[in-house]
Design an enzyme around this catalytic site. Sequence first.
Site, PDB file in Angstrom:
ATOM      1  N   SER A 121       3.323   8.010  -4.687  1.00  0.00           N
ATOM      2  CA  SER A 121       2.099   7.907  -5.479  1.00  0.00           C
ATOM      3  C   SER A 121       1.070   7.010  -4.780  1.00  0.00           C
ATOM      4  O   SER A 121       1.418   6.151  -3.972  1.00  0.00           O
ATOM      5  CB  SER A 121       2.431   7.331  -6.849  1.00  0.00           C
ATOM      6  OG  SER A 121       2.932   6.024  -6.698  1.00  0.00           O
ATOM      7  N   GLU A 135       1.196   9.453   2.665  1.00  0.00           N
ATOM      8  CA  GLU A 135       0.943  10.780   2.077  1.00  0.00           C
ATOM      9  C   GLU A 135       1.036  10.569   0.572  1.00  0.00           C
ATOM     10  O   GLU A 135       2.119  10.370   0.034  1.00  0.00           O
ATOM     11  CB  GLU A 135       1.984  11.805   2.545  1.00  0.00           C
ATOM     12  CG  GLU A 135       1.960  12.091   4.039  1.00  0.00           C
ATOM     13  CD  GLU A 135       0.701  12.806   4.513  1.00  0.00           C
ATOM     14  OE1 GLU A 135      -0.075  13.293   3.670  1.00  0.00           O
ATOM     15  OE2 GLU A 135       0.472  12.857   5.728  1.00  0.00           O
ATOM     16  N   GLU A 171       0.824  13.825   9.217  1.00  0.00           N
ATOM     17  CA  GLU A 171       2.190  14.255   9.493  1.00  0.00           C
ATOM     18  C   GLU A 171       2.080  15.653  10.077  1.00  0.00           C
ATOM     19  O   GLU A 171       1.077  16.344   9.860  1.00  0.00           O
ATOM     20  CB  GLU A 171       3.036  14.267   8.218  1.00  0.00           C
ATOM     21  CG  GLU A 171       3.349  12.846   7.771  1.00  0.00           C
ATOM     22  CD  GLU A 171       4.489  12.711   6.790  1.00  0.00           C
ATOM     23  OE1 GLU A 171       4.502  13.472   5.802  1.00  0.00           O
ATOM     24  OE2 GLU A 171       5.354  11.851   7.009  1.00  0.00           O
ATOM     25  N   CYS A 219       2.671  17.739  -4.380  1.00  0.00           N
ATOM     26  CA  CYS A 219       1.476  16.926  -4.118  1.00  0.00           C
ATOM     27  C   CYS A 219       0.241  17.808  -4.009  1.00  0.00           C
ATOM     28  O   CYS A 219      -0.839  17.418  -4.450  1.00  0.00           O
ATOM     29  CB  CYS A 219       1.672  16.096  -2.854  1.00  0.00           C
ATOM     30  SG  CYS A 219       2.150  17.055  -1.420  1.00  0.00           S
ATOM     31  N   ASN A 268      10.173  14.711  -5.414  1.00  0.00           N
ATOM     32  CA  ASN A 268       9.827  16.119  -5.669  1.00  0.00           C
ATOM     33  C   ASN A 268      10.355  17.077  -4.602  1.00  0.00           C
ATOM     34  O   ASN A 268      10.775  18.184  -4.916  1.00  0.00           O
ATOM     35  CB  ASN A 268       8.317  16.285  -5.868  1.00  0.00           C
ATOM     36  CG  ASN A 268       7.507  15.824  -4.689  1.00  0.00           C
ATOM     37  OD1 ASN A 268       7.976  15.043  -3.853  1.00  0.00           O
ATOM     38  ND2 ASN A 268       6.288  16.292  -4.598  1.00  0.00           N
ATOM     39  N   ALA A 308      -0.605   4.658  -6.183  1.00  0.00           N
ATOM     40  CA  ALA A 308      -0.421   3.266  -6.613  1.00  0.00           C
ATOM     41  C   ALA A 308       0.592   2.554  -5.725  1.00  0.00           C
ATOM     42  O   ALA A 308       0.346   1.428  -5.258  1.00  0.00           O
ATOM     43  CB  ALA A 308       0.036   3.241  -8.073  1.00  0.00           C
TER      44      ALA A 308
HETATM   45  P1  NAD Z   1       6.503   6.620  -6.175  1.00  0.00           P
HETATM   46  O1  NAD Z   1       5.312   6.057  -5.486  1.00  0.00           O
HETATM   47  O2  NAD Z   1       6.857   6.126  -7.521  1.00  0.00           O
HETATM   48  O3  NAD Z   1       7.814   6.394  -5.297  1.00  0.00           O
HETATM   49  C1  NAD Z   1       7.923   6.846  -3.962  1.00  0.00           C
HETATM   50  C2  NAD Z   1       8.948   5.991  -3.232  1.00  0.00           C
HETATM   51  O4  NAD Z   1       8.461   4.656  -3.116  1.00  0.00           O
HETATM   52  C3  NAD Z   1      10.309   5.875  -3.899  1.00  0.00           C
HETATM   53  O5  NAD Z   1      11.306   5.983  -2.887  1.00  0.00           O
HETATM   54  C4  NAD Z   1      10.287   4.485  -4.498  1.00  0.00           C
HETATM   55  O6  NAD Z   1      11.571   3.921  -4.644  1.00  0.00           O
HETATM   56  C5  NAD Z   1       9.497   3.728  -3.450  1.00  0.00           C
HETATM   57  N1  NAD Z   1       8.870   2.485  -3.910  1.00  0.00           N
HETATM   58  C6  NAD Z   1       8.624   2.078  -5.182  1.00  0.00           C
HETATM   59  N2  NAD Z   1       7.984   0.889  -5.173  1.00  0.00           N
HETATM   60  C7  NAD Z   1       7.826   0.537  -3.873  1.00  0.00           C
HETATM   61  C8  NAD Z   1       7.202  -0.568  -3.212  1.00  0.00           C
HETATM   62  N3  NAD Z   1       6.617  -1.552  -3.890  1.00  0.00           N
HETATM   63  N4  NAD Z   1       7.194  -0.570  -1.865  1.00  0.00           N
HETATM   64  C9  NAD Z   1       7.745   0.437  -1.158  1.00  0.00           C
HETATM   65  N5  NAD Z   1       8.344   1.506  -1.734  1.00  0.00           N
HETATM   66  C10 NAD Z   1       8.385   1.555  -3.068  1.00  0.00           C
HETATM   67  O7  NAD Z   1       6.245   8.195  -6.146  1.00  0.00           O
HETATM   68  P2  NAD Z   1       7.075   9.318  -6.892  1.00  0.00           P
HETATM   69  O8  NAD Z   1       6.778   9.195  -8.350  1.00  0.00           O
HETATM   70  O9  NAD Z   1       8.494   9.273  -6.413  1.00  0.00           O
HETATM   71  O10 NAD Z   1       6.415  10.666  -6.310  1.00  0.00           O
HETATM   72  C11 NAD Z   1       5.364  11.344  -6.916  1.00  0.00           C
HETATM   73  C12 NAD Z   1       4.065  11.079  -6.185  1.00  0.00           C
HETATM   74  O11 NAD Z   1       4.201  11.391  -4.813  1.00  0.00           O
HETATM   75  C13 NAD Z   1       2.905  11.936  -6.674  1.00  0.00           C
HETATM   76  O12 NAD Z   1       1.739  11.143  -6.809  1.00  0.00           O
HETATM   77  C14 NAD Z   1       2.702  12.944  -5.552  1.00  0.00           C
HETATM   78  O13 NAD Z   1       1.413  13.492  -5.474  1.00  0.00           O
HETATM   79  C15 NAD Z   1       3.068  12.134  -4.374  1.00  0.00           C
HETATM   80  N6  NAD Z   1       3.434  12.999  -3.251  1.00  0.00           N
HETATM   81  C16 NAD Z   1       2.581  13.098  -2.182  1.00  0.00           C
HETATM   82  C17 NAD Z   1       2.880  13.950  -1.138  1.00  0.00           C
HETATM   83  C18 NAD Z   1       1.967  14.081   0.053  1.00  0.00           C
HETATM   84  O14 NAD Z   1       2.393  14.611   1.063  1.00  0.00           O
HETATM   85  N7  NAD Z   1       0.740  13.624  -0.015  1.00  0.00           N
HETATM   86  C19 NAD Z   1       4.053  14.705  -1.174  1.00  0.00           C
HETATM   87  C20 NAD Z   1       4.894  14.582  -2.278  1.00  0.00           C
HETATM   88  C21 NAD Z   1       4.581  13.719  -3.313  1.00  0.00           C
END
Ligand code: NAD
Length: 474
Positions: free
Chosen positions: A221, A242, A449, A276, A146, A223
């Site tokens: 995410s 985060e 952060e 987020c 994002n 998860a």
């Molecule tokens: P995601 O969790 O699907 O992916 C994030 C990253 O993790 C990607 O680079 C992905 O390739 C990697 N990844 C996937 N599986 C993994 C594993 N098993 N181990 C390690 N890395 C792995 O998230 P997304 O869909 O790209 O982003 C959207 C989510 O991010 C939303 O829930 C949003 O709220 C959250 N977000 C949080 C913040 C914050 O600061 N709290 C900021 C931005 C986005």
Amino acid sequence: MKTDFKLLIDGKLVDGVSTFDVVNPATEESFAQCPRASEAMLDEAVAAAKAAQPAWAALSADERQAYLNKLADAMEAHHEEFGRLLTAEQGKPLDQAMYEIGGSIYTIRAIAAMRLPDQTMRDAGGNTIIEHRTPLGVCAAITPWNFPVILLVGKMAPCLITGNTMVAKPAPTTPLTTLLLAELAADILPAGVFNVVCDQNELGPKLTGHPDIAKVSFTGSTATGKKVMASAAEGVKRVTLELGGNDAAIVLDDVPAKVAAEKVYNGAMANAGQICVAIKRAYVPTAMYDEFCAEIAKLTKAAVVDDGSKQGATVGPVQNKMQYDKVLAMIADAKANGTLIAEAAKPDKAGYFIAPTVIGGLSDDAPLVAEEQFGPVLPVLTYDDIEDVIQRANDSPFGLGGTVWGMDQLRAMDVARRINSGTVWVNQHLAIDPNIPFRGSKQSGLGSEHGTAGLMEYTQAHIINAVSLEAEPA
Ligand code: NAD
């Protein structure tokens, strides 16, 4: 626009073992190829970061700051190129992309200027106790799609200024701006200090579980964050998480409905809702509901949904097909179980375009209210009692952000204090600042952060506790 990119491993720009398509979400067409790293290349990147770390840590913080400032200067010189590439891969309107890049440059400079001096905890009666901080070693940065640039530099700058080195892995759907940064870094930073590998979602566990990674800074995410935390357990690695949010906006009864509607609309629909800390559910007093809905409907209908590279677009496409399908399903469910307040127009062409949509009449356990939508759709709920709305806002496994809107600022601040979230803004939104810690409570995150607290996360604290032998009997 540049379309050929390389990985950065040990100071060298290298091809991957294969490539994969990067799709422009406004056209659904592939516009560039991303190099894909193998597991062996990831190992090489970690080994290079490990080898480079002692010499990097041996530099003074001022010397490391000078390197980071050079990188910020190089980004500034390529500001527009970054902005256009970000719009192409992420989808956000160009002005918002340029703003993300400007914020990233500012973030690097602000964090590079921070220091963690020794703390003297006692200096009395011959007893001197000092806490000093040392780098952890090699840190991994894993980022989502994002805000691919500002979320990365918010990890890279504190990691490097404190004397660590880094291996970064962007999200598979938005890798190119990270690779453009890598290309600049290759000419500026010593070899191995900053490495970038790309994948199609298969290298994450290998990176987080790698024995030579001391810390994982993850944004994504909840998860996936749980998996990152589990895989860090084996090596008792440091983690900063985060994660997701479901931020409530509480509108108090003294705010003009028009003002509240404008603030809430902007907070919910910026970046097509893919923030987020976007406003993900709005609570308004029952007596204000009709007027609030009429005002937010006007704003929703005025949205210009289009390709972010087109002048005048205010809402771009959702970033990827998976998210597009998920948000459309949530909208369909909410329309079936609630009342449509307003829906924008959207272009009749290819692209993951979702018309900004506002829906009322939903119960608190409806998916659009209870879960994170991460798209341009907002539920509006009513309340009559302040205690009730505080309880409902807090009734969530998430606790990332939140907003309270009120003419009586002190009253609004009192409500804000009772919201269990890492940050609660009063009468403003998205006031994220590299000098101010940012963190999630509950399942929205772990660690900080930004700010001094964020810098500390990249260091190990050591206590040196000394007394004088001169006090001992001879
Ligand atoms: P995601 O969790 O699907 O992916 C994030 C990253 O993790 C990607 O680079 C992905 O390739 C990697 N990844 C996937 N599986 C993994 C594993 N098993 N181990 C390690 N890395 C792995 O998230 P997304 O869909 O790209 O982003 C959207 C989510 O991010 C939303 O829930 C949003 O709220 C959250 N977000 C949080 C913040 C914050 O600061 N709290 C900021 C931005 C986005």
